[in-house]
Design a protein around this motif. Structure first.
Motif, short mmCIF file in Angstrom:
data_model
loop_
_atom_site.label_atom_id
_atom_site.label_comp_id
_atom_site.label_asym_id
_atom_site.label_seq_id
_atom_site.Cartn_x
_atom_site.Cartn_y
_atom_site.Cartn_z
N SER A 74 48.21 49.13 45.26
CA SER A 74 46.88 49.04 46.01
C SER A 74 46.64 50.60 46.47
CB SER A 74 46.47 48.01 46.89
OG SER A 74 45.24 48.28 47.71
N ASN A 75 45.64 51.19 46.44
CA ASN A 75 45.21 52.34 46.94
C ASN A 75 44.16 52.24 47.89
OD1 ASN A 75 42.99 52.48 45.26
ND2 ASN A 75 43.53 54.06 44.19
N GLY A 76 43.61 51.19 47.93
CA GLY A 76 42.37 50.81 48.98
C GLY A 76 41.09 51.14 48.37
N ARG A 125 39.23 49.50 46.49
CA ARG A 125 38.02 48.25 46.92
C ARG A 125 37.45 47.94 48.25
NH1 ARG A 125 36.39 45.61 43.12
NH2 ARG A 125 38.02 44.46 42.20
N LEU A 134 39.05 39.86 52.92
CA LEU A 134 40.51 40.07 52.64
C LEU A 134 40.88 40.87 51.38
CD1 LEU A 134 41.43 36.63 54.30
CD2 LEU A 134 41.07 39.04 55.48
N ALA A 135 40.84 42.16 51.17
CA ALA A 135 40.84 42.84 50.00
C ALA A 135 42.41 43.48 50.05
CB ALA A 135 39.93 43.94 49.89
N VAL A 159 56.89 35.15 52.54
CA VAL A 159 55.85 35.53 53.71
C VAL A 159 55.06 34.15 53.97
CG1 VAL A 159 54.04 37.00 54.48
CG2 VAL A 159 55.69 38.02 53.32
N PRO A 160 54.79 33.75 55.11
CA PRO A 160 54.14 32.48 55.17
C PRO A 160 52.90 32.96 54.63
CG PRO A 160 55.01 33.04 57.34
CD PRO A 160 55.44 34.24 56.42
N PHE A 195 49.27 33.06 55.77
CA PHE A 195 48.29 33.40 56.76
C PHE A 195 46.98 33.05 56.42
CE2 PHE A 195 52.19 35.42 57.85
CZ PHE A 195 52.38 35.33 59.12
N LEU A 196 46.37 32.68 55.12
CA LEU A 196 45.14 32.21 55.12
C LEU A 196 44.97 30.88 55.82
CD1 LEU A 196 44.02 33.05 51.58
CD2 LEU A 196 42.78 33.52 53.74
N PHE A 243 40.61 37.35 48.21
CA PHE A 243 40.76 38.00 46.79
C PHE A 243 42.01 37.12 46.22
CE2 PHE A 243 37.72 41.29 46.08
CZ PHE A 243 37.16 41.55 47.14
N LYS A 244 41.77 37.10 44.90
CA LYS A 244 42.92 36.56 44.05
C LYS A 244 43.36 37.73 42.93
CE LYS A 244 45.40 33.64 44.42
NZ LYS A 244 46.86 33.81 45.00
N ASN A 303 40.09 38.60 40.61
CA ASN A 303 40.20 39.93 39.77
C ASN A 303 41.55 40.24 39.27
OD1 ASN A 303 40.34 42.48 42.44
ND2 ASN A 303 41.44 40.70 42.10
N ARG A 361 39.94 45.49 37.27
CA ARG A 361 39.36 45.09 38.76
C ARG A 361 37.95 45.92 38.96
NH1 ARG A 361 43.88 48.00 39.23
NH2 ARG A 361 43.98 49.28 41.41
N ARG A 362 38.07 47.05 38.41
CA ARG A 362 36.67 48.20 38.64
C ARG A 362 35.52 47.54 37.95
NH1 ARG A 362 39.68 49.56 42.30
NH2 ARG A 362 41.13 51.21 41.96
O1 PMT Z 1 43.06 48.44 46.54
P1 PMT Z 1 42.74 48.56 45.08
O2 PMT Z 1 43.49 49.49 44.41
O3 PMT Z 1 41.28 48.90 44.83
O4 PMT Z 1 42.81 47.36 44.64
C1 PMT Z 1 42.20 46.08 45.28
C2 PMT Z 1 42.93 44.73 45.01
C3 PMT Z 1 43.24 44.44 43.63
C4 PMT Z 1 44.10 44.74 45.81
C5 PMT Z 1 42.07 43.48 45.60
O5 PMT Z 1 40.72 43.52 44.93
C6 PMT Z 1 42.64 42.39 45.78
O6 PMT Z 1 42.62 41.47 44.75
N1 PMT Z 1 43.38 42.08 46.89
C7 PMT Z 1 44.16 40.74 46.99
C8 PMT Z 1 45.25 40.81 46.46
C9 PMT Z 1 46.45 40.08 46.56
O7 PMT Z 1 47.14 40.20 47.56
O8 PMT Z 1 46.29 38.76 46.17
P2 PMT Z 1 47.16 37.56 46.55
O9 PMT Z 1 46.99 36.43 45.47
O10 PMT Z 1 48.74 37.95 46.78
O11 PMT Z 1 46.77 36.91 47.80
C10 PMT Z 1 45.39 36.20 48.12
C11 PMT Z 1 44.90 36.15 49.22
O12 PMT Z 1 45.83 35.56 50.34
C12 PMT Z 1 44.47 37.43 49.64
O13 PMT Z 1 43.35 37.68 50.31
C13 PMT Z 1 45.62 37.84 50.91
O14 PMT Z 1 44.97 38.47 52.02
C14 PMT Z 1 45.93 36.49 51.41
N2 PMT Z 1 47.35 36.42 51.79
C15 PMT Z 1 48.33 36.92 50.86
C16 PMT Z 1 49.78 36.73 51.36
C17 PMT Z 1 50.00 36.03 52.54
N3 PMT Z 1 51.47 35.97 52.87
N4 PMT Z 1 49.22 35.34 53.23
C18 PMT Z 1 47.75 35.79 52.85
O15 PMT Z 1 47.14 35.04 53.68
#
Ligand code: PMT
Length: 333
Positions: free
Chosen positions: A84-86, A88, A197-198, A230-231, A233-234, A250-251, A278, A283-284
């Motif tokens: 991720s480069n940030g 979004r 939460l991106a 990692v637990p 945290f959502l 985000f998912k 996404n 994703r864009r």
């Molecule tokens: O930054 P870019 O390059 O533009 O890319 C954007 C993105 C693809 C990173 C963004 O659009 C995105 O999808 N972000 C969430 C990616 C992610 O971590 O997904 P996940 O399936 O691992 O987690 C789902 C959600 O749970 C997330 O909102 C995260 O904040 C939350 N989470 C994740 C891990 C954890 N231990 N606890 C959480 O609460």
């Protein structure tokens, strides 16, 4: 409550980090890991920002943006990172500001930032936008003046109105401590807070108490790492930290078949309001909004892609509409 059973052992000179199968409770995480040294400063800035906008009755969004790193040594030489480069988060921040929000932009240090992003494409450096003048000064090259003027106007406006707060993290523990603290501070705004939460948060880590202190040595060949999970945290964010705010997670997936089922499963598991699904490669241009009773795909057309329309220009108005419903009726529909 699950307890952590990670351990580090050494075989000869090669460290083996072996954690068994521990998955710790989020509350335990904060007991056994060290808070970042700049947490008090983070809280001070955020408290002042939230008080300011609470008095003005403004909506405030906390955006998390960029990837977290996972250190492998306490005196960190090596770490695990992600893609991720940030982009979004930074792009979304601009559209939230346009929609009238005050924005807390909690981002990975050195990741893409709102407004600055327009002038840091990798093929062109900062100095390439300018040229020296004969009078001994510096000016923006004519071909960039119009765009830079437009962006500067919006950037200056956000700063003058104190509507953009930049806060940083790098490592997973920094992110988690700041997310917890930040969510609780924003909770004072009740329904007027949104959590967007991106950030791409690591799912695996080595607890600090179980990490080796010094640089892992390479002289004994290969390294085997076993990481704790990692637990999630959502869960506490939704049930304890964020009070009545609107929570948007985000998912991210790479397998299309998993995207919607996993996004819906997250919504049901954590009980928050919106998941935006996404795919890594698209994703864009395409995202799927999932709420308790709805599913909506937002896609950019070919014409929109050709004219540099950004998908966040469609995501944020849709979220602002959902947030208004949430504030008025406690429902997203
Ligand atoms: O930054 P870019 O390059 O533009 O890319 C954007 C993105 C693809 C990173 C963004 O659009 C995105 O999808 N972000 C969430 C990616 C992610 O971590 O997904 P996940 O399936 O691992 O987690 C789902 C959600 O749970 C997330 O909102 C995260 O904040 C939350 N989470 C994740 C891990 C954890 N231990 N606890 C959480 O609460």
């Amino acid at each position: 409550m699950t307890t952590m059973n990670a351990a580090i052992s050494t075989k000869g000179e090669t460290p083996i980090l072996d954690n068994g199968q521990g998955v710790i409770d989020p509350d335990v995480y904060f007991e056994v890991n060290k808070a970042p040294a700049d947490l008090p400063e983070f809280e001070e800035k955020l408290n002042a920002f939230v008080d300011y906008h609470k008095a003005k009755n403004n909506n405030v969004v906390l955006i998390t943006s960029g990837g977290t790193t996972v250190p492998l040594e306490n005196q960190t030489v090596r770490f695990i990172d992600n893609f991720s480069n940030g982009n979004r988060g930074a792009t979304s921040a601009e559209y939230f500001l346009e929609a009238g929000y005050a924005v807390v932009f909690m981002h990975r240090t050195n990741s893409i930032q709102p407004y600055h992003r327009h002038f840091i494409p990798s093929q062109r450096g900062f100095l390439d936008y300018m040229r020296p003048t004969e009078e001994g000064s510096v000016e923006v090259r004519p071909e960039y003046v119009e765009k830079m003027h437009q962006v500067l106007l919006r950037y200056e406006k956000a700063k003058q109105e104190n509507r953009l707060l930049l806060l940083e993290f790098v490592t997973l523990p920094q992110y988690l401590f700041k997310l917890q603290s930040g969510a609780k501070i924003l909770a004072r705004l009740q329904e007027k807070a949104m959590y967007y939460l991106a950030a791409a948060v690591s799912d695996f880590f080595i607890p600090s108490s179980k990490m080796v202190e010094h640089k892992i040595q390479s002289r004994d060949g290969g390294l085997t790492l076993t990481l704790d999970q990692v637990p999630k945290f959502l869960k506490p964010l939704v049930s304890n930290w964020a009070a009545k705010g609107l929570i948007v997670s985000f998912k991210l997936e790479t397998d299309t078949n998993l995207l919607v089922p996993k996004a819906r499963a997250a919504l049901e598991r954590y009980g928050h309001q919106v998941v935006i699904g996404n795919m890594l490669k698209t994703r864009r241009q395409t995202v799927t909004f999932i709420t308790q009773h709805t599913e909506k795909v937002i896609t950019l057309t070919k014409e929109e892609l050709d004219t540099d329309v950004e998908i966040e220009s469609k995501i944020i108005p849709e979220l602002a509409r959902i947030h208004q419903n949430w504030i008025k009726s406690g429902s997203t529909e």
